[in-house]
Design a protein around this motif. Sequence first.
Motif, PDB file in Angstrom:
ATOM      1  N   LEU A 248       0.836  -1.199   0.000  1.00  0.00           N
ATOM      2  CA  LEU A 248       0.000   0.000   0.000  1.00  0.00           C
ATOM      3  C   LEU A 248       0.873   1.251   0.000  1.00  0.00           C
ATOM      4  CD1 LEU A 248      -2.732   1.442   0.222  1.00  0.00           C
ATOM      5  CD2 LEU A 248      -2.589   1.155   2.712  1.00  0.00           C
ATOM      6  N   ASP A 249       1.889   1.276   0.833  1.00  0.00           N
ATOM      7  CA  ASP A 249       2.741   2.460   0.916  1.00  0.00           C
ATOM      8  C   ASP A 249       3.514   2.690  -0.385  1.00  0.00           C
ATOM      9  OD1 ASP A 249       1.898   3.045   3.463  1.00  0.00           O
ATOM     10  OD2 ASP A 249       3.596   2.078   4.461  1.00  0.00           O
ATOM     11  N   GLU A 250       3.970   1.615  -1.035  1.00  0.00           N
ATOM     12  CA  GLU A 250       4.679   1.785  -2.302  1.00  0.00           C
ATOM     13  C   GLU A 250       3.752   2.402  -3.352  1.00  0.00           C
ATOM     14  OE1 GLU A 250       7.609  -0.964  -4.891  1.00  0.00           O
ATOM     15  OE2 GLU A 250       5.492  -1.545  -5.014  1.00  0.00           O
ATOM     16  N   PHE A 251       2.528   1.894  -3.446  1.00  0.00           N
ATOM     17  CA  PHE A 251       1.552   2.431  -4.400  1.00  0.00           C
ATOM     18  C   PHE A 251       1.255   3.899  -4.116  1.00  0.00           C
ATOM     19  CE2 PHE A 251      -3.222   2.927  -4.972  1.00  0.00           C
ATOM     20  CZ  PHE A 251      -3.147   3.297  -6.304  1.00  0.00           C
ATOM     21  N   LEU A 252       0.988   4.226  -2.870  1.00  0.00           N
ATOM     22  CA  LEU A 252       0.629   5.601  -2.521  1.00  0.00           C
ATOM     23  C   LEU A 252       1.823   6.543  -2.689  1.00  0.00           C
ATOM     24  CD1 LEU A 252      -1.706   5.053   0.569  1.00  0.00           C
ATOM     25  CD2 LEU A 252      -2.340   5.393  -1.831  1.00  0.00           C
ATOM     26  N   ASN A 253       3.020   6.059  -2.387  1.00  0.00           N
ATOM     27  CA  ASN A 253       4.208   6.891  -2.621  1.00  0.00           C
ATOM     28  C   ASN A 253       4.414   7.160  -4.105  1.00  0.00           C
ATOM     29  OD1 ASN A 253       4.897   7.227   0.067  1.00  0.00           O
ATOM     30  ND2 ASN A 253       6.207   5.398   0.120  1.00  0.00           N
ATOM     31  N   ALA A 254       4.112   6.160  -4.943  1.00  0.00           N
ATOM     32  CA  ALA A 254       4.199   6.362  -6.391  1.00  0.00           C
ATOM     33  C   ALA A 254       3.173   7.388  -6.855  1.00  0.00           C
ATOM     34  CB  ALA A 254       3.997   5.043  -7.127  1.00  0.00           C
ATOM     35  N   ALA A 255       1.946   7.305  -6.291  1.00  0.00           N
ATOM     36  CA  ALA A 255       0.920   8.285  -6.631  1.00  0.00           C
ATOM     37  C   ALA A 255       1.327   9.679  -6.162  1.00  0.00           C
ATOM     38  CB  ALA A 255      -0.409   7.887  -5.994  1.00  0.00           C
ATOM     39  N   ARG A 256       1.909   9.766  -5.008  1.00  0.00           N
ATOM     40  CA  ARG A 256       2.330  11.057  -4.437  1.00  0.00           C
ATOM     41  C   ARG A 256       3.487  11.673  -5.231  1.00  0.00           C
ATOM     42  NH1 ARG A 256       2.583   9.173   0.242  1.00  0.00           N
ATOM     43  NH2 ARG A 256       0.531   9.834   0.976  1.00  0.00           N
ATOM     44  N   GLY A 257       4.311  10.816  -5.824  1.00  0.00           N
ATOM     45  CA  GLY A 257       5.479  11.293  -6.532  1.00  0.00           C
ATOM     46  C   GLY A 257       5.165  12.103  -7.758  1.00  0.00           C
ATOM     47  N   HIS A 258       3.950  12.012  -8.271  1.00  0.00           N
ATOM     48  CA  HIS A 258       3.579  12.794  -9.447  1.00  0.00           C
ATOM     49  C   HIS A 258       3.113  14.197  -9.081  1.00  0.00           C
ATOM     50  CE1 HIS A 258       4.060   9.570 -12.323  1.00  0.00           C
ATOM     51  NE2 HIS A 258       3.488   8.758 -11.462  1.00  0.00           N
ATOM     52  N   ARG A 259       3.056  14.482  -7.771  1.00  0.00           N
ATOM     53  CA  ARG A 259       2.585  15.802  -7.342  1.00  0.00           C
ATOM     54  C   ARG A 259       3.680  16.617  -6.681  1.00  0.00           C
ATOM     55  NH1 ARG A 259      -1.520  13.982  -3.420  1.00  0.00           N
ATOM     56  NH2 ARG A 259      -1.187  16.091  -2.649  1.00  0.00           N
ATOM     57  N   TRP A 260       4.672  15.975  -6.065  1.00  0.00           N
ATOM     58  CA  TRP A 260       5.716  16.723  -5.361  1.00  0.00           C
ATOM     59  C   TRP A 260       7.073  16.253  -5.810  1.00  0.00           C
ATOM     60  CZ3 TRP A 260       1.658  14.610  -2.318  1.00  0.00           C
ATOM     61  CH2 TRP A 260       0.691  15.557  -1.922  1.00  0.00           C
TER      62      TRP A 260
END
Length: 260
Positions: A248-260
């Motif tokens: 879950l954290d890997e997926f969400l970190n990947a999603a977050r990486g496109h914003r910051w």
Amino acid sequence: MSRRPLRIGLSARIYHPQAGATALLSKSLHYLEQSVAHWVMARDVMVFMIPAVSGDGIVNRSSIRLSDYAEYLDGLLLQGGADVSPQSYGEEALHPDWGGDIVRDAYEMELLHEFIEAGKAVLGICRGAQVINVARGGTLYQDIATQIEAAGAHVHDDYDRHSHAIAWEEDAGLARLYPGASGGKVISIHHQSIKALGRGLTVEARGASDGVIEAVRLQGKPYVLGLQWHPEFHPPGSPDLLDSTPILDEFLNAARGHRW
């Protein structure tokens, strides 16, 4: 300055009205299994179910398209459900019960395409992993029990309590999330599975006893991971089942990486 919560889109399960149905059941229904939404919401995340537009819907068409969801949201989760239709990978159903949902196939494949084009993270669970494979030109075994010799049990009356062991492939990204472990036990409920791999996909995990593909990853960017098992069914802190938190954290970190 505080960051806004991540916005994760969730594909809809689709109920198609049956002949003779009345009232609400005479309509097409979009729904989700709340456990998958709650699993994602364990972090600072808002979940949005993305509606499909089916043939019996009455829609005043606006300029909003599925690509706009991909632009607005930070990531996509393709949830489980009905079989992928064999027609979606160029075959005919070998049994009347294996016809799948070709309407949902088209909707989810378009969603997947738009999120990949937008460079957004995608996680597919169970059916979602199969959709990723088929959308990339791969195929499926229509029925593990009759098409894979010596296959283990991948469906069971215990449903979300039935588990079996999986093993990481060498150098897999999932193996790096679980250092020192060769795999684990997972809740995995499916009678279909990946056969020929789609373009750009590599195998991340297999059934420990029978080699059935249990996870695939798209090479390069964006982040696209397909899990044949159900991480949302793993109770937090379970001593017997794989801890789903790193995934879950890997997926969400990947999603977050496109914003910051």
